[in-house]
Design a protein around this motif. Structure first.
Motif, PDB file in Angstrom:
ATOM      1  N   ALA A  22      60.114  61.928 122.990  1.00 53.69           N
ATOM      2  CA  ALA A  22      61.498  62.060 123.403  1.00 53.69           C
ATOM      3  C   ALA A  22      61.828  60.846 124.697  1.00 53.69           C
ATOM      4  CB  ALA A  22      62.207  63.130 124.427  1.00 53.69           C
ATOM      5  N   LEU A  23      61.106  60.534 125.059  1.00 51.94           N
ATOM      6  CA  LEU A  23      60.731  59.119 126.433  1.00 51.94           C
ATOM      7  C   LEU A  23      60.722  58.290 125.742  1.00 51.94           C
ATOM      8  CD1 LEU A  23      60.832  58.338 129.414  1.00 51.94           C
ATOM      9  CD2 LEU A  23      58.752  59.090 129.387  1.00 51.94           C
ATOM     10  N   ILE A  24      59.630  58.319 125.048  1.00 47.66           N
ATOM     11  CA  ILE A  24      58.787  56.782 124.379  1.00 47.66           C
ATOM     12  C   ILE A  24      60.236  56.001 123.527  1.00 47.66           C
ATOM     13  CG2 ILE A  24      57.434  55.992 122.676  1.00 47.66           C
ATOM     14  CD1 ILE A  24      55.204  57.557 123.935  1.00 47.66           C
ATOM     15  N   THR A  25      61.165  57.098 122.790  1.00 47.52           N
ATOM     16  CA  THR A  25      62.096  56.818 121.596  1.00 47.52           C
ATOM     17  C   THR A  25      62.696  56.236 122.455  1.00 47.52           C
ATOM     18  OG1 THR A  25      60.853  58.959 120.103  1.00 47.52           O
ATOM     19  CG2 THR A  25      63.318  58.256 119.212  1.00 47.52           C
ATOM     20  N   TRP A  26      63.657  57.371 122.971  1.00 44.26           N
ATOM     21  CA  TRP A  26      64.895  56.691 124.228  1.00 44.26           C
ATOM     22  C   TRP A  26      64.453  54.826 124.820  1.00 44.26           C
ATOM     23  CZ3 TRP A  26      63.861  56.930 130.112  1.00 44.26           C
ATOM     24  CH2 TRP A  26      65.275  55.921 130.557  1.00 44.26           C
ATOM     25  N   GLN A  27      63.526  55.082 125.264  1.00 45.03           N
ATOM     26  CA  GLN A  27      62.743  53.736 125.543  1.00 45.03           C
ATOM     27  C   GLN A  27      63.151  52.846 124.524  1.00 45.03           C
ATOM     28  OE1 GLN A  27      61.586  52.310 129.403  1.00 45.03           O
ATOM     29  NE2 GLN A  27      63.373  53.843 128.791  1.00 45.03           N
ATOM     30  N   VAL A  28      61.904  53.421 123.318  1.00 46.54           N
ATOM     31  CA  VAL A  28      62.450  52.174 121.873  1.00 46.54           C
ATOM     32  C   VAL A  28      64.170  52.060 121.699  1.00 46.54           C
ATOM     33  CG1 VAL A  28      61.968  52.223 119.772  1.00 46.54           C
ATOM     34  CG2 VAL A  28      59.938  52.849 121.490  1.00 46.54           C
ATOM     35  N   LEU A  29      65.066  52.218 121.595  1.00 48.44           N
ATOM     36  CA  LEU A  29      66.012  52.268 121.107  1.00 48.44           C
ATOM     37  C   LEU A  29      66.905  52.220 122.241  1.00 48.44           C
ATOM     38  CD1 LEU A  29      66.849  55.564 120.310  1.00 48.44           C
ATOM     39  CD2 LEU A  29      66.545  53.575 118.503  1.00 48.44           C
ATOM     40  N   TRP A 111      65.729  55.041 111.402  1.00 49.00           N
ATOM     41  CA  TRP A 111      66.979  55.519 113.060  1.00 49.00           C
ATOM     42  C   TRP A 111      66.688  54.441 114.086  1.00 49.00           C
ATOM     43  CZ3 TRP A 111      65.912  59.155 117.662  1.00 49.00           C
ATOM     44  CH2 TRP A 111      66.613  59.119 118.161  1.00 49.00           C
ATOM     45  N   THR A 112      65.239  54.683 114.543  1.00 53.96           N
ATOM     46  CA  THR A 112      65.088  53.558 115.914  1.00 53.96           C
ATOM     47  C   THR A 112      64.799  51.801 114.956  1.00 53.96           C
ATOM     48  OG1 THR A 112      62.199  53.679 115.360  1.00 53.96           O
ATOM     49  CG2 THR A 112      63.511  55.046 115.984  1.00 53.96           C
ATOM     50  N   ASP A 113      64.297  51.426 113.689  1.00 53.52           N
ATOM     51  CA  ASP A 113      65.094  50.585 112.870  1.00 53.52           C
ATOM     52  C   ASP A 113      63.676  49.059 114.027  1.00 53.52           C
ATOM     53  OD1 ASP A 113      66.128  48.605 110.636  1.00 53.52           O
ATOM     54  OD2 ASP A 113      67.097  48.403 112.122  1.00 53.52           O
ATOM     55  N   THR A 124      61.115  45.395 109.725  1.00 52.90           N
ATOM     56  CA  THR A 124      61.456  47.086 111.154  1.00 52.90           C
ATOM     57  C   THR A 124      61.160  48.226 110.565  1.00 52.90           C
ATOM     58  OG1 THR A 124      63.620  47.362 109.892  1.00 52.90           O
ATOM     59  CG2 THR A 124      63.667  45.397 111.948  1.00 52.90           C
ATOM     60  N   GLY A 125      61.249  49.699 110.728  1.00 59.81           N
ATOM     61  CA  GLY A 125      60.978  50.450 111.000  1.00 59.81           C
ATOM     62  C   GLY A 125      58.786  50.565 110.738  1.00 59.81           C
ATOM     63  N   TYR A 126      58.878  50.660 111.995  1.00 62.52           N
ATOM     64  CA  TYR A 126      57.656  50.397 112.680  1.00 62.52           C
ATOM     65  C   TYR A 126      57.316  51.757 113.161  1.00 62.52           C
ATOM     66  CZ  TYR A 126      55.773  46.498 110.838  1.00 62.52           C
ATOM     67  OH  TYR A 126      55.147  45.150 109.598  1.00 62.52           O
ATOM     68  N   TYR A 127      58.614  52.398 113.521  1.00 65.46           N
ATOM     69  CA  TYR A 127      58.237  53.159 114.579  1.00 65.46           C
ATOM     70  C   TYR A 127      58.922  54.452 114.067  1.00 65.46           C
ATOM     71  CZ  TYR A 127      58.530  55.705 118.958  1.00 65.46           C
ATOM     72  OH  TYR A 127      59.047  57.070 119.767  1.00 65.46           O
ATOM     73  N   PRO A 128      58.066  56.005 114.606  1.00 67.90           N
ATOM     74  CA  PRO A 128      56.898  55.874 114.723  1.00 67.90           C
ATOM     75  C   PRO A 128      55.412  55.355 113.819  1.00 67.90           C
ATOM     76  CG  PRO A 128      57.239  58.020 114.039  1.00 67.90           C
ATOM     77  CD  PRO A 128      58.669  57.117 114.071  1.00 67.90           C
ATOM     78  N   SER A 129      54.559  55.202 114.105  1.00 68.19           N
ATOM     79  CA  SER A 129      53.324  54.804 113.388  1.00 68.19           C
ATOM     80  C   SER A 129      52.920  56.548 112.000  1.00 68.19           C
ATOM     81  CB  SER A 129      51.762  54.962 113.899  1.00 68.19           C
ATOM     82  OG  SER A 129      51.092  54.691 112.694  1.00 68.19           O
ATOM     83  N   GLY A 130      53.251  55.833 110.668  1.00 67.71           N
ATOM     84  CA  GLY A 130      52.800  56.498 109.518  1.00 67.71           C
ATOM     85  C   GLY A 130      51.993  57.020 109.711  1.00 67.71           C
TER      86      GLY A 130
END
Length: 234
Positions: A22-29, A111-113, A124-130
């Protein structure tokens, strides 16, 4: 009522990775400070070469999923042979964890794009790594389910080392080649740990197989020096 040690351990195994994700996602967004550090670290690590390309390929579905399928088939066969009532449950849990990877990763990417590194074409669309999530869940599930069914401690240790090498090798290759930012990879580690915890719980709660007559389950464990298939590693 005091919380039991297993419950505390489970909460940590699930809660901490989810909190970090959640922290990493928030930072990315939010394009926060961690993103700046991430971009700096990527710039220092990226150096596309043949080795990084090969390592990143370990996270391909065509490579990782067949390894998982073979492991699931062995676990299912072993369960039936030893008379496990719900022999199909651990393999099913492993397969479901693998199915959940694209089900979770694809919406998150949209979502993160997040744009890719300068080493890849603009997109775009590199987060997270599949690829990282695929490697963690495929190789991790195979190792978790096989550990409790292997009698040799040396083989068990080798399996754990091999799993770690495959996952870390994939992660390093993706960052080194520039296919992903480091945070993309770390976020997928977090998702993978949560999914693997679910597989582990199902495997531990599956009833054990038959024990030969005249040999108690505790005696068999102490004489062999290894845990039973239901208990997994000590």
């Amino acid at each position: 009522m005091p919380v039991s040690a297993p419950l505390r351990a489970l909460s940590a195994l699930v809660g901490l990775p989810l909190l970090l994700f959640a922290l990493i996602t928030w930072q990315v967004l939010a394009d926060g400070p961690l993103v700046g550090v991430d971009e700096w670290l990527s710039g220092a690590l990226v150096h596309p070469d043949r080795l990084s390309e090969l390592l990143s390929d370990l996270g391909n579905v065509q490579v990782a999923v067949p390894v998982l399928v073979v492991a699931l088939a062995y676990v299912a066969r072993h369960g039936r042979a030893t008379g496990v009532d719900l022999w199909w449950l651990p393999p099913l849990a492993g397969a479901l964890a693998m199915v959940l990877v694209p089900a979770l990763v694809a919406p998150l990417k949209e979502w993160t794009d997040r744009p890719g590194t300068p080493a890849v074409p603009p997109a775009t669309g590199y987060y997270p790594s599949g690829h990282t999530a695929t490697a963690v869940v495929a190789y991790g599930t195979a190792a978790l389910l096989l550990l409790g069914r292997l009698r040799s401690p040396a083989v068990r240790r080798a399996l754990v080392v091999l799993c770690a090498v495959l996952v870390l090798g994939t992660s390093y290759g993706l960052v080194r080649r520039g296919y992903h930012w480091p945070l993309d990879v770390v976020a997928s580690w977090c998702l993978g740990v949560v999914l693997l915890t679910g597989v582990r719980l199902v495997d531990r709660r599956t009833p054990p197989g038959r024990t030969p007559r005249g040999v108690s389950r505790s005696t068999r464990r102490s004489s062999s020096g290894t845990p039973s298939s239901s208990n997994g590693p000590s």
